[in-house]
Design a protein around this motif. Sequence first.
Motif, PDB file in Angstrom:
ATOM      1  N   GLU A  64       0.829  -1.206   0.000  1.00 34.43           N
ATOM      2  CA  GLU A  64       0.000   0.000   0.000  1.00 34.43           C
ATOM      3  C   GLU A  64       0.867   1.261   0.000  1.00 34.43           C
ATOM      4  N   GLU A  65       1.916   1.273   0.821  1.00 36.98           N
ATOM      5  CA  GLU A  65       2.808   2.434   0.876  1.00 36.98           C
ATOM      6  C   GLU A  65       3.515   2.646  -0.461  1.00 36.98           C
ATOM      7  N   ASP A  66       3.942   1.552  -1.085  1.00 35.90           N
ATOM      8  CA  ASP A  66       4.644   1.669  -2.362  1.00 35.90           C
ATOM      9  C   ASP A  66       3.734   2.195  -3.464  1.00 35.90           C
ATOM     10  N   VAL A  67       2.478   1.766  -3.452  1.00 35.73           N
ATOM     11  CA  VAL A  67       1.535   2.253  -4.468  1.00 35.73           C
ATOM     12  C   VAL A  67       1.278   3.745  -4.276  1.00 35.73           C
ATOM     13  N   VAL A  68       1.133   4.160  -3.015  1.00 39.84           N
ATOM     14  CA  VAL A  68       0.905   5.582  -2.732  1.00 39.84           C
ATOM     15  C   VAL A  68       2.114   6.410  -3.169  1.00 39.84           C
ATOM     16  N   ASN A  69       3.321   5.871  -2.916  1.00 37.59           N
ATOM     17  CA  ASN A  69       4.550   6.592  -3.275  1.00 37.59           C
ATOM     18  C   ASN A  69       4.960   6.375  -4.722  1.00 37.59           C
ATOM     19  N   GLU A  70       4.175   5.562  -5.440  1.00 35.61           N
ATOM     20  CA  GLU A  70       4.444   5.256  -6.848  1.00 35.61           C
ATOM     21  C   GLU A  70       5.853   4.709  -7.036  1.00 35.61           C
ATOM     22  N   SER A  71       6.265   3.826  -6.109  1.00 32.96           N
ATOM     23  CA  SER A  71       7.629   3.281  -6.166  1.00 32.96           C
ATOM     24  C   SER A  71       7.637   1.761  -6.246  1.00 32.96           C
ATOM     25  N   VAL A  72       6.565   1.184  -6.751  1.00 36.30           N
ATOM     26  CA  VAL A  72       6.453  -0.273  -6.779  1.00 36.30           C
ATOM     27  C   VAL A  72       6.403  -0.772  -8.216  1.00 36.30           C
ATOM     28  N   LYS A  73       6.976  -1.952  -8.419  1.00 38.69           N
ATOM     29  CA  LYS A  73       6.926  -2.605  -9.719  1.00 38.69           C
ATOM     30  C   LYS A  73       6.138  -3.908  -9.588  1.00 38.69           C
ATOM     31  N   ASP A  74       5.642  -4.393 -10.698  1.00 44.50           N
ATOM     32  CA  ASP A  74       4.927  -5.678 -10.733  1.00 44.50           C
ATOM     33  C   ASP A  74       3.760  -5.716  -9.750  1.00 44.50           C
ATOM     34  N   VAL A  75       3.022  -4.617  -9.658  1.00 41.59           N
ATOM     35  CA  VAL A  75       1.892  -4.568  -8.724  1.00 41.59           C
ATOM     36  C   VAL A  75       0.852  -5.618  -9.079  1.00 41.59           C
TER      37      VAL A  75
END
Length: 356
Positions: free
Chosen positions: A200-211
């Motif tokens: 959830e934090e990575d999606v909010v920070n737009e720092s995630v891959k392969d969601v």
Amino acid sequence: MAGRNGGNMLKAYSYDVKKSSLITLDASGAHNDLLKNPDLINWIDICAPDEQDYKALEAINNFHPLAIEDCRHFSMFPKMDEYEDYMFLVFHDVAIDVLERFKKSGEDAKFDEIKKCYDGDFEALGIKTFEVDFFITKNTIVTVHQSEVEAISRVADSMARGKDYFKRGRDFLLHEILDALIDQYLEVAYVWDEVIEILEEDVVNESVKDVSEKVLTLKRNHLLLRRTIIHEKDILAKLMRGGLTFGVNKRAVAYLQDLHDHISRLQDNIEINREMLSTIFEAYLSSVSNKMNRAMVKLSVIATVFMPLTFIAGIYGMNFKYLPEIEWQYGYLYVWVVFVVVAFGSYKYLHKHEII
């Protein structure tokens, strides 16, 4: 005590109610007359059974061939079958690889291990299911499993350290084994809660891959655990209602109710997590859409600025013999001045109307 035959292992315990003493059964004769003594409460645990063990199972209480056959093959769902003088029960144990890493790194490093798996080895966060079969007679519990089960080992180790699970009767021993299995579910749920929070934090920070892959993997594993605990919840409900032909100790019903409550809370947790994963995925898609929209806005601005410039360049690029401005001494400079003025004017217009 434990008896070994090749790769399999048999542990057998017997408790004398009158003498309040724990008796060690001979592994090769664990199905002898002691098991028929009403003053004894017995637990036989068979890991990785071979043909000899299956034959011994039939000899213990003339267990039905269909129940023995179920032990040989993995059952997709937990179940409970009642026979005339015993019950056959299938429960599932669950495990994930990251839990093994906890033992090596310690309790304080749990989050770090979860983060490592999240970043580099996401498959280690997926669950594996193992079947544990129970044959429950009036005074005996037989557990059968094809590989080592952490929950069973935990109960056996506690007994080796002097913990007395037999003293209050067969149903309390059954509760301890089932409780250890359900505790494994709670540990898995803890790991998944942490993973979802990181995601959830990575999606909010737009720092995630392969969601997409991570969300679908988690939802698939949640569904697998949900299907397992729904059946086990029904089994516990039957036991509390006196599902055993020979009855459940009334004092043990409260303990079974506690297990039922644990599974109910776990089921609620799974439903909440599934909804959170759906929300996270929708937020991710929205983020991707917003990025695409921002990119399209930039491209549109560039196209808007260059459109009049392209128009002017197109006019003076026509191959007519007579164009009045062609003969101008400073015509080239004038065109560049017009280009700059038009481009700057377009930019100011778009900025004034908050398009850029």
